[in-house]
Write a protein that holds these residues in place. Structure first.
Motif, short mmCIF file in Angstrom:
data_model
loop_
_atom_site.label_atom_id
_atom_site.label_comp_id
_atom_site.label_asym_id
_atom_site.label_seq_id
_atom_site.Cartn_x
_atom_site.Cartn_y
_atom_site.Cartn_z
N GLU A 62 3.20 -62.38 50.34
CA GLU A 62 4.38 -62.88 51.03
C GLU A 62 4.68 -63.62 52.35
O GLU A 62 4.23 -62.48 53.01
CB GLU A 62 5.62 -62.27 50.06
CG GLU A 62 5.64 -62.69 48.51
CD GLU A 62 5.52 -63.81 48.12
OE1 GLU A 62 5.59 -64.38 48.05
OE2 GLU A 62 5.13 -63.67 47.27
N PRO A 63 5.21 -64.73 52.31
CA PRO A 63 5.31 -65.05 53.83
C PRO A 63 6.72 -64.30 54.52
O PRO A 63 7.18 -63.98 53.58
CB PRO A 63 5.75 -66.26 53.76
CG PRO A 63 5.10 -66.62 52.92
CD PRO A 63 5.27 -65.47 51.44
N GLY A 104 -0.99 -74.33 46.36
CA GLY A 104 -0.26 -74.07 47.49
C GLY A 104 0.45 -75.38 47.97
O GLY A 104 1.54 -75.59 47.79
N GLU A 144 3.30 -73.84 45.46
CA GLU A 144 3.72 -72.88 45.92
C GLU A 144 3.16 -73.16 47.69
O GLU A 144 2.41 -72.76 48.32
CB GLU A 144 2.96 -71.50 45.68
CG GLU A 144 3.69 -70.98 44.48
CD GLU A 144 5.36 -71.31 44.06
OE1 GLU A 144 5.99 -70.74 45.28
OE2 GLU A 144 5.89 -70.73 42.33
N GLN A 189 4.52 -72.55 50.39
CA GLN A 189 4.51 -71.27 51.41
C GLN A 189 4.18 -70.77 51.15
O GLN A 189 3.01 -69.98 52.43
CB GLN A 189 5.64 -70.69 51.25
CG GLN A 189 6.09 -69.82 49.51
CD GLN A 189 6.27 -70.65 48.46
OE1 GLN A 189 6.35 -71.71 48.38
NE2 GLN A 189 6.26 -69.98 47.20
N ASP A 190 2.77 -70.91 49.87
CA ASP A 190 1.38 -69.53 49.69
C ASP A 190 0.24 -69.84 51.21
O ASP A 190 -0.70 -69.29 51.00
CB ASP A 190 1.17 -69.66 48.85
CG ASP A 190 1.68 -68.74 47.72
OD1 ASP A 190 3.06 -67.86 48.60
OD2 ASP A 190 1.84 -68.94 46.41
N LEU A 197 0.47 -70.52 54.07
CA LEU A 197 0.43 -70.02 54.74
C LEU A 197 -0.70 -69.13 55.26
O LEU A 197 -1.18 -68.08 55.88
CB LEU A 197 1.17 -69.34 55.73
CG LEU A 197 1.63 -68.19 56.67
CD1 LEU A 197 1.50 -68.66 57.90
CD2 LEU A 197 3.38 -67.67 56.90
N HIS A 198 -0.44 -68.23 53.60
CA HIS A 198 -0.97 -66.53 53.93
C HIS A 198 -2.45 -67.11 52.94
O HIS A 198 -3.77 -66.38 52.49
CB HIS A 198 -0.63 -66.10 53.17
CG HIS A 198 0.13 -65.36 54.10
ND1 HIS A 198 0.60 -63.69 53.37
CD2 HIS A 198 0.57 -65.53 54.99
CE1 HIS A 198 1.98 -64.07 54.40
NE2 HIS A 198 1.51 -64.39 55.44
#
Length: 221
Positions: free
Chosen positions: A4-5, A93, A97, A99-100, A102-103
């Protein structure tokens, strides 16, 4: 297998992105020089995204997903699966999602490095038997692969900004036992079905286009 971020430092995320990009670039010639793999890569990404959205559940410090790694690997082959993971995570992403993103490199490595390890070790010995529907081989492939995924998640958590108790990681790792036991049954069913459908004297065009050559050759033999 998602991290998770907010759990990893920017330097760790940057390093993961560099390693993931280098890994894909190193395998890119093998994909670009074989146009037959392009459709299979898109299919692998599509099925992976579908499986990911079909079942995902927060467990401890990460998430339990139905990844579908072994059916994708056995049906479409190594390179389509490798790139399918990256494309599937990117699509997830962008669409579901954000926010995913980022990772993206972190989560991609969590799937790709275990696939590399499985393909170049036990995969060479077990793949043919698994495509023949041998449940023991499917269990070994799944066990090896998902052990790698849980170890990768443990590695990322060990690099986290906030310490994660070992018991939380163990809870997450234990949740993957369900996948190791259930996914081989799903894999056996779908591989057997498509093998029978493609195993004709005149191999259907869809099978030649969509399925790994070794699977098609074996089913037509």
């Amino acid at each position: 297998m998602h991290i998770e971020p907010g759990q990893l430092a920017a330097s760790t995320i940057l390093g993961a992105n560099v390693v993931a990009s280098a890994l894909l670039v190193s395998q890119l010639p093998g994909l670009l020089l074989r146009p037959a793999l392009w459709l299979r890569t898109l299919l692998a990404a599509g099925f992976f995204s579908l499986f990911m959205q079909m079942y995902h559940l927060p467990v401890g410090p990460s998430e339990l997903h139905f990844v579908g790694a072994m059916p994708i690997y056995l049906l479409f082959g190594f390179l389509p699966t490798l790139f399918g993971f990256a494309l599937g995570l990117l699509a997830q992403g962008l669409i579901f999602e954000p926010q995913d993103l980022l990772h993206l490199g972190v989560n991609a490595l969590s799937l790709m490095l275990p696939l590399l390890a499985a393909h170049f070790s036990v995969g060479r010995r077990l793949t043919e038997a698994a495509r023949n529907g041998e449940i023991a081989s499917l269990l070994k492939l799944d066990g090896f692969y998902y052990s790698g995924v849980t170890l990768m998640v443990g590695f990322w958590l060990s690099q986290g900004l906030v310490a994660t108790p070992l018991v939380e990681w163990a809870h997450f790792a234990a949740s993957y036992v369900t996948l190791v036991l259930l996914e081989p049954v799903f894999t056996w069913g779908i591989v057997s079905l498509l093998t029978r459908a493609s195993g004709q004297t005149d191999t259907p065009a869809w099978a030649r286009l969509c399925l790994d050559e070794k699977l098609v050759q074996r089913s037509a033999a």
